[in-house]
Design a protein around this motif. Structure first.
Motif, PDB file in Angstrom:
ATOM      1  N   LYS A 119     -29.516   8.461 -23.931  1.00 49.01           N
ATOM      2  CA  LYS A 119     -28.774   7.202 -24.059  1.00 49.01           C
ATOM      3  C   LYS A 119     -29.718   6.005 -23.950  1.00 49.01           C
ATOM      4  O   LYS A 119     -29.536   5.012 -24.647  1.00 49.01           O
ATOM      5  CB  LYS A 119     -27.668   7.119 -22.995  1.00 49.01           C
ATOM      6  N   PHE A 120     -30.708   6.093 -23.077  1.00 48.60           N
ATOM      7  CA  PHE A 120     -31.664   4.990 -22.956  1.00 48.60           C
ATOM      8  C   PHE A 120     -32.366   4.755 -24.297  1.00 48.60           C
ATOM      9  O   PHE A 120     -32.451   3.622 -24.774  1.00 48.60           O
ATOM     10  CB  PHE A 120     -32.702   5.274 -21.864  1.00 48.60           C
ATOM     11  N   LEU A 121     -32.861   5.819 -24.907  1.00 46.61           N
ATOM     12  CA  LEU A 121     -33.579   5.692 -26.182  1.00 46.61           C
ATOM     13  C   LEU A 121     -32.673   5.152 -27.283  1.00 46.61           C
ATOM     14  O   LEU A 121     -33.078   4.296 -28.077  1.00 46.61           O
ATOM     15  CB  LEU A 121     -34.166   7.048 -26.590  1.00 46.61           C
ATOM     16  N   LEU A 122     -31.434   5.648 -27.339  1.00 49.49           N
ATOM     17  CA  LEU A 122     -30.493   5.203 -28.370  1.00 49.49           C
ATOM     18  C   LEU A 122     -30.106   3.735 -28.182  1.00 49.49           C
ATOM     19  O   LEU A 122     -30.079   2.963 -29.147  1.00 49.49           O
ATOM     20  CB  LEU A 122     -29.236   6.081 -28.351  1.00 49.49           C
ATOM     21  N   LEU A 123     -29.823   3.356 -26.946  1.00 45.27           N
ATOM     22  CA  LEU A 123     -29.433   1.971 -26.669  1.00 45.27           C
ATOM     23  C   LEU A 123     -30.600   1.014 -26.901  1.00 45.27           C
ATOM     24  O   LEU A 123     -30.427  -0.059 -27.486  1.00 45.27           O
ATOM     25  CB  LEU A 123     -28.913   1.843 -25.240  1.00 45.27           C
ATOM     26  N   GLY A 154     -23.560   2.450 -17.608  1.00 46.62           N
ATOM     27  CA  GLY A 154     -23.277   1.014 -17.688  1.00 46.62           C
ATOM     28  C   GLY A 154     -22.200   0.612 -18.670  1.00 46.62           C
ATOM     29  O   GLY A 154     -21.973  -0.574 -18.911  1.00 46.62           O
ATOM     30  N   CYS A 155     -21.498   1.585 -19.246  1.00 42.00           N
ATOM     31  CA  CYS A 155     -20.422   1.261 -20.186  1.00 42.00           C
ATOM     32  C   CYS A 155     -19.236   0.622 -19.465  1.00 42.00           C
ATOM     33  O   CYS A 155     -18.882   1.037 -18.349  1.00 42.00           O
ATOM     34  CB  CYS A 155     -19.930   2.522 -20.890  1.00 42.00           C
ATOM     35  N   ILE A 156     -18.619  -0.342 -20.114  1.00 47.32           N
ATOM     36  CA  ILE A 156     -17.413  -1.003 -19.608  1.00 47.32           C
ATOM     37  C   ILE A 156     -16.211  -0.497 -20.400  1.00 47.32           C
ATOM     38  O   ILE A 156     -16.229  -0.487 -21.635  1.00 47.32           O
ATOM     39  CB  ILE A 156     -17.509  -2.537 -19.789  1.00 47.32           C
ATOM     40  N   ASP A 187     -29.460  -8.005 -19.451  1.00 46.29           N
ATOM     41  CA  ASP A 187     -29.255  -8.545 -18.098  1.00 46.29           C
ATOM     42  C   ASP A 187     -29.419  -7.490 -17.006  1.00 46.29           C
ATOM     43  O   ASP A 187     -30.021  -7.760 -15.975  1.00 46.29           O
ATOM     44  CB  ASP A 187     -27.862  -9.183 -17.966  1.00 46.29           C
ATOM     45  N   ASN A 188     -28.851  -6.301 -17.208  1.00 49.51           N
ATOM     46  CA  ASN A 188     -28.927  -5.310 -16.129  1.00 49.51           C
ATOM     47  C   ASN A 188     -28.874  -3.848 -16.552  1.00 49.51           C
ATOM     48  O   ASN A 188     -29.437  -3.003 -15.875  1.00 49.51           O
ATOM     49  CB  ASN A 188     -27.836  -5.576 -15.073  1.00 49.51           C
ATOM     50  N   VAL A 189     -28.167  -3.530 -17.644  1.00 51.18           N
ATOM     51  CA  VAL A 189     -27.975  -2.113 -17.999  1.00 51.18           C
ATOM     52  C   VAL A 189     -29.310  -1.425 -18.268  1.00 51.18           C
ATOM     53  O   VAL A 189     -29.567  -0.314 -17.784  1.00 51.18           O
ATOM     54  CB  VAL A 189     -27.025  -1.959 -19.211  1.00 51.18           C
ATOM     55  N   LYS A 190     -30.191  -2.091 -19.005  1.00 55.96           N
ATOM     56  CA  LYS A 190     -31.488  -1.484 -19.337  1.00 55.96           C
ATOM     57  C   LYS A 190     -32.277  -1.142 -18.076  1.00 55.96           C
ATOM     58  O   LYS A 190     -32.757  -0.014 -17.926  1.00 55.96           O
ATOM     59  CB  LYS A 190     -32.302  -2.420 -20.234  1.00 55.96           C
ATOM     60  N   GLN A 191     -32.406  -2.099 -17.173  1.00 54.93           N
ATOM     61  CA  GLN A 191     -33.189  -1.866 -15.965  1.00 54.93           C
ATOM     62  C   GLN A 191     -32.553  -0.828 -15.075  1.00 54.93           C
ATOM     63  O   GLN A 191     -33.239   0.061 -14.523  1.00 54.93           O
ATOM     64  CB  GLN A 191     -33.391  -3.176 -15.192  1.00 54.93           C
ATOM     65  N   ASN A 192     -31.234  -0.892 -14.914  1.00 51.11           N
ATOM     66  CA  ASN A 192     -30.538   0.097 -14.074  1.00 51.11           C
ATOM     67  C   ASN A 192     -30.720   1.512 -14.604  1.00 51.11           C
ATOM     68  O   ASN A 192     -30.961   2.460 -13.860  1.00 51.11           O
ATOM     69  CB  ASN A 192     -29.041  -0.217 -13.981  1.00 51.11           C
ATOM     70  N   LEU A 193     -30.612   1.637 -15.928  1.00 51.19           N
ATOM     71  CA  LEU A 193     -30.763   2.952 -16.552  1.00 51.19           C
ATOM     72  C   LEU A 193     -32.209   3.432 -16.447  1.00 51.19           C
ATOM     73  O   LEU A 193     -32.471   4.600 -16.170  1.00 51.19           O
ATOM     74  CB  LEU A 193     -30.304   2.876 -18.013  1.00 51.19           C
ATOM     75  N   LYS A 194     -33.134   2.506 -16.650  1.00 53.03           N
ATOM     76  CA  LYS A 194     -34.568   2.839 -16.537  1.00 53.03           C
ATOM     77  C   LYS A 194     -34.885   3.358 -15.139  1.00 53.03           C
ATOM     78  O   LYS A 194     -35.638   4.324 -14.975  1.00 53.03           O
ATOM     79  CB  LYS A 194     -35.391   1.584 -16.835  1.00 53.03           C
ATOM     80  N   ASN A 195     -34.286   2.726 -14.139  1.00 55.99           N
ATOM     81  CA  ASN A 195     -34.521   3.151 -12.742  1.00 55.99           C
ATOM     82  C   ASN A 195     -33.987   4.558 -12.469  1.00 55.99           C
ATOM     83  O   ASN A 195     -34.471   5.232 -11.561  1.00 55.99           O
ATOM     84  CB  ASN A 195     -33.849   2.176 -11.762  1.00 55.99           C
ATOM     85  N   ARG A 196     -33.009   4.959 -13.259  1.00 54.90           N
ATOM     86  CA  ARG A 196     -32.366   6.270 -13.008  1.00 54.90           C
ATOM     87  C   ARG A 196     -32.963   7.397 -13.819  1.00 54.90           C
ATOM     88  O   ARG A 196     -32.594   8.550 -13.645  1.00 54.90           O
ATOM     89  CB  ARG A 196     -30.864   6.156 -13.273  1.00 54.90           C
TER      90      ARG A 196
END
Length: 197
Positions: A119-123, A154-156, A187-196
């Motif tokens: 998902k990180f790569l696709l997003l 991070g999906c809403i 704003d946040n989804v990329k970094q949060n996902l990267k951290n995980r």
């Protein structure tokens, strides 16, 4: 970047490689159809037998030809094995939105780091290379595992499409719709996902 459906885009990191689906991938994916048909119990038209896998791949490649979808094979670099498939679909380059879906992994790859890396790569590709403004996701409203996985990246949740489709038994289902929009990614989804991952 100009997105070209004929281009061979390969997305990868240390954990996973997403490579464009080819007709020849039938042989690499056939084991999942034969041995794990329950992977597609929540949705109709899954590749739950060899004949349906052929139709599934043919349809995905036809949709790519029509510039509506871009399907990938998922290769797990840690286990050195093909793990499943995913794709961009409902691609609208003019309106700058698409959906990520038709995602499935064999049982041994579920619950690993694979999905979050995919998902990180696709997003990242959708928002940063294709310049999309919105990336959507859908699932059978009863598929709690899938819904939780989408929310965890991070999906809403946007809403429920009532009586939208069918499951593998032909029963009518509601579909949940979720999304990530461009400013949320940066704003946040990329970094949060990267951290995980």
């Amino acid at each position: 970047m100009h997105f070209d459906f004929k281009e061979e885009y390969i997305l990868e990191n240390d954990v996973v490689r997403l490579q464009p689906l080819q007709a020849t991938d039938y042989e690499k994916l056939i084991g999942f159809s034969i041995n794990e048909p329950e992977l597609w119990s929540f949705n109709a038209n899954g590749p739950d037998c060899p004949e349906n896998l052929k139709k599934y791949i043919d349809k995905a490649l036809s949709q790519k030809e029509r510039q509506l979808e871009y399907p990938f094979v998922v290769f797990d670099k840690v286990r050195n094995k093909i793990a499943g498939s995913t794709r961009f679909y409902n691609i609208n380059l003019e309106a700058k939105h698409l959906e990520i879906g038709f995602t499935w992994y064999g049982k041994e790859f579920q619950g690993t780091a694979l999905n979050k890396n995919c998902k990180f790569l696709l997003l990242e590709f959708a928002f940063e290379k294709m310049q999309m403004e919105r990336v959507g996701f859908r699932a059978n409203n009863l598929n709690i595992r899938s819904i939780n996985a989408m929310k965890s990246i991070g999906c809403i949740q946007e809403g429920i499409l009532r009586n939208f489709s069918t499951d593998s038994k032909g029963e009518r289902i509601d579909a949940i719709v979720l999304s990530i929009i461009k400013n949320e990614w940066f704003d946040n989804v990329k970094q949060n996902l990267k951290n995980r991952i």
